[in-house]
Design a protein around this motif. Structure first.
Motif, PDB file in Angstrom:
ATOM      1  N   ARG A   1      10.778 -20.727   9.814  1.00 15.05           N
ATOM      2  CA  ARG A   1      10.848 -19.644   8.840  1.00 15.05           C
ATOM      3  C   ARG A   1       9.698 -19.785   7.854  1.00 15.05           C
ATOM      4  NH1 ARG A   1      16.853 -18.063   8.165  1.00 15.05           N
ATOM      5  NH2 ARG A   1      17.702 -18.922  10.053  1.00 15.05           N
ATOM      6  N   PRO A   2       9.311 -18.703   7.211  1.00 16.24           N
ATOM      7  CA  PRO A   2       8.209 -18.790   6.251  1.00 16.24           C
ATOM      8  C   PRO A   2       8.447 -19.815   5.156  1.00 16.24           C
ATOM      9  CG  PRO A   2       8.755 -16.505   6.683  1.00 16.24           C
ATOM     10  CD  PRO A   2       9.793 -17.349   7.382  1.00 16.24           C
ATOM     11  N   ARG A   3       9.684 -19.950   4.711  1.00 14.39           N
ATOM     12  CA  ARG A   3       9.945 -20.916   3.645  1.00 14.39           C
ATOM     13  C   ARG A   3       9.753 -22.346   4.128  1.00 14.39           C
ATOM     14  NH1 ARG A   3      15.790 -19.223   4.134  1.00 14.39           N
ATOM     15  NH2 ARG A   3      16.681 -20.814   5.460  1.00 14.39           N
ATOM     16  N   ASP A   4       9.907 -22.599   5.446  1.00 14.40           N
ATOM     17  CA  ASP A   4       9.679 -23.938   5.975  1.00 14.40           C
ATOM     18  C   ASP A   4       8.204 -24.314   5.883  1.00 14.40           C
ATOM     19  OD1 ASP A   4      12.370 -24.111   6.545  1.00 14.40           O
ATOM     20  OD2 ASP A   4      12.134 -23.565   8.653  1.00 14.40           O
ATOM     21  N   ALA A   5       7.336 -23.357   6.142  1.00 12.81           N
ATOM     22  CA  ALA A   5       5.902 -23.607   6.030  1.00 12.81           C
ATOM     23  C   ALA A   5       5.528 -23.882   4.574  1.00 12.81           C
ATOM     24  CB  ALA A   5       5.112 -22.417   6.562  1.00 12.81           C
ATOM     25  N   GLU A   6       6.116 -23.125   3.664  1.00 17.62           N
ATOM     26  CA  GLU A   6       5.863 -23.337   2.235  1.00 17.62           C
ATOM     27  C   GLU A   6       6.371 -24.709   1.803  1.00 17.62           C
ATOM     28  OE1 GLU A   6       4.793 -22.294  -1.801  1.00 17.62           O
ATOM     29  OE2 GLU A   6       4.130 -21.708   0.193  1.00 17.62           O
ATOM     30  N   LEU A   7       7.530 -25.112   2.292  1.00 16.30           N
ATOM     31  CA  LEU A   7       8.092 -26.417   1.964  1.00 16.30           C
ATOM     32  C   LEU A   7       7.180 -27.535   2.478  1.00 16.30           C
ATOM     33  CD1 LEU A   7      10.417 -28.082   0.794  1.00 16.30           C
ATOM     34  CD2 LEU A   7      11.555 -27.884   3.009  1.00 16.30           C
TER      35      LEU A   7
END
Length: 102
Positions: A66-72
């Motif tokens: 998910r996009p938030r995983d890349a941000e994390l």
């Protein structure tokens, strides 16, 4: 009889972006757009939600995850870099605090 096994369909990033754009255009209800594209409307709604949840600099539909995983992952990498820099500064402060060894 046994259950019918269906293969999971994989959609390209371009397809997802175009589908979201069609849905957000507002000419047809999201459920109708999903039906026209051969999708379940919950899938299309999830894609819309993922697109709207991303901030600038985050790649929409990066492929896996998910996009938030890349941000994390980016934030964790930055955090490690800052911790390493902080350790170096602490060691330098100890050396300079010892004074002039002349």
């Amino acid at each position: 009889m046994g259950k019918k096994v269906t293969e999971r369909r994989v959609h390209t990033k371009e397809f997802k972006v175009e589908a979201v754009a069609l849905a957000l255009k507002g000419e047809k209800p999201i459920s109708q757009v999903a039906l026209d594209l051969g999708l379940n409307d919950s899938v299309l709604r999830r894609w819309i939600k993922e697109t709207q949840a991303t901030g600038s600099g985050v790649q929409v539909f990066p492929g896996h995850g998910r996009p938030r995983d890349a941000e994390l992952a980016r934030l964790r990498k930055e955090n490690k870099s800052l911790r390493d820099a902080n350790e170096i500064l602490k060691k330098a402060a100890v050396i300079f605090a010892q004074g002039d060894p002349l």
